[in-house]
Scaffold this active site. Structure first.
Site, short mmCIF file in Angstrom:
data_model
loop_
_atom_site.label_atom_id
_atom_site.label_comp_id
_atom_site.label_asym_id
_atom_site.label_seq_id
_atom_site.Cartn_x
_atom_site.Cartn_y
_atom_site.Cartn_z
CG ASP A 123 -15.42 -45.76 64.55
OD1 ASP A 123 -14.22 -45.71 64.88
OD2 ASP A 123 -15.81 -45.98 63.38
CG ASP A 163 -23.28 -42.99 64.12
OD1 ASP A 163 -23.11 -42.47 63.03
OD2 ASP A 163 -22.46 -42.90 65.07
CD GLU A 201 -18.77 -46.65 58.84
OE1 GLU A 201 -18.55 -46.33 57.67
OE2 GLU A 201 -18.62 -45.89 59.80
CD GLU A 202 -22.83 -47.15 62.51
OE1 GLU A 202 -22.52 -47.61 63.62
OE2 GLU A 202 -22.19 -46.26 61.92
CG ASP A 256 -20.84 -44.55 56.78
OD1 ASP A 256 -21.62 -44.50 57.74
OD2 ASP A 256 -19.69 -44.06 56.81
CG LEU A 295 -24.81 -39.43 60.32
CD1 LEU A 295 -25.63 -38.68 59.27
CD2 LEU A 295 -25.40 -39.18 61.70
CG ASP A 296 -18.47 -40.82 56.19
OD1 ASP A 296 -17.84 -41.78 56.65
OD2 ASP A 296 -17.91 -39.80 55.75
CD GLU A 354 -16.28 -45.06 55.56
OE1 GLU A 354 -15.26 -45.78 55.65
OE2 GLU A 354 -16.68 -44.36 56.50
#
Ligand code: AHM
Ligand code: MG
Length: 283
Positions: A35, A41, A64-65, A83, A85-86, A227
């Site tokens: 993404d 983020d 996630e990053e 995560d 900044l979902d 998540e």
């Protein structure tokens, strides 16, 4: 685990104030899931890392990053997957977004998650946390501190439905299931942000959030560690169910940090409807 909750509270306040500065630019980088990141983020990931690194009970963190975990304290007890900044693609249209945290012992298998929380950056700043006592508690920021609002509990059956994934790519039996729930009277409640969408189901007492396998994404989109497992723990502890269609999500493991899975969260009635449908239609 109390010190992790305190760190998450600080993170919530810091990220909220960054969001409110109005920066919506895209970064020139992509995360491990492919993404395109927005600058927020990256900034949110740095804020979370900075605050969690101050907590001595944390052994390592992964987000996630990030492609690999970062060690915090070799003697620490907990692993934290988050995560930062979902739903960040919703920042530019000013819809609610969130941060999600899973606290694990040993490794990041579903059965090893021992606590979870999420922050909702909406018109208000809210935090839902479930720690050692197994309760799910809603906190709200009043400008100076987070106040406990209530314990979150799901009823047997809800009235709202958040059906994710590209509809043109849904399997026909999944479409039939969703259509039949709408026929029963369920109302559509879907923003495209997992945090506010499940938050709504939790606070309204029930319903169904689905991010299924689709023909283009047979393993779903949402990531297990960052998540899915955290929300599975929260929804189950609130008296609901969390399933991949045939099995409880918390029975799943992972083979890589960014593994995804189809997932369904809701009250007992809706998840039993999902499991009946999916057991009859093995993928
Ligand atoms: P993100 O972590 O890149 O923001 O992706 C997760 C979000 C969830 O909040 C939401 O349920 C889902 O992606 C929606 O995805 P899509 O619009 O691609 O179906
Ligand atoms: Mg996300």
């Amino acid at each position: 685990m109390k010190e992790i909750l305190e760190a998450i509270q600080k993170i919530g306040v810091r990220i909220d104030s960054q969001i409110k500065r109005g920066e919506t630019d895209k970064a020139q980088s992509f995360n491990t899931s492919g993404d395109q990141q927005v600058k927020l983020d990256i900034l949110s990931d740095q804020i979370v890392e900075e605050e969690l690194k101050k907590v001595s009970s944390i052994k390592e963190i992964i987000s996630e990053e990030k492609s690999q975990p970062v060690e915090v304290n070799g003697k620490g007890e907990f692993l934290v997957a988050y995560d930062p900044l979902d739903g960040s693609s919703l920042v530019d249209v000013n819809l609610s977004v969130g941060s999600i945290f899973g606290i694990y012992r040993g490794d990041y298998k579903g059965e090893n998650i021992v606590g979870a929380g999420y922050i909702v950056y909406g018109p208000r700043l809210e935090l839902v946390w479930s720690g050692e006592d197994g309760k799910v508690i809603l906190y709200r920021w009043d400008g100076e501190k987070f106040n406990r609002v209530e314990e979150v509990k799901l009823k047997e059956k809800g009235k709202i439905l958040g059906p994710g994934g590209t509809q043109a790519k849904w399997y026909p039996f999944h479409k039939e299931l969703i259509d039949s729930l709408f026929q029963e009277g369920y109302r559509l409640r879907y923003s495209g942000g997992m945090v506010p969408d499940i938050h709504q189901i939790l606070l309204k007492g029930g319903g169904l959030f689905a991010y299924p396998a689709t023909t283009d994404k047979p393993k779903g989109k949402l990531r297990r560690l960052f998540e899915v497992f955290p929300f599975a723990l929260i929804v189950e502890r609130a008296g609901g169910k969390a399933s991949n269609g045939t099995r409880p999500l918390l029975e799943l493991g992972y083979s890589s940090y960014h593994d995804t899975t189809p997932c369904f969260f809701g009250s007992s009635y809706e998840i039993s409807r999902v499991e009946e449908t999916y057991s009859a239609n093995p993928l």
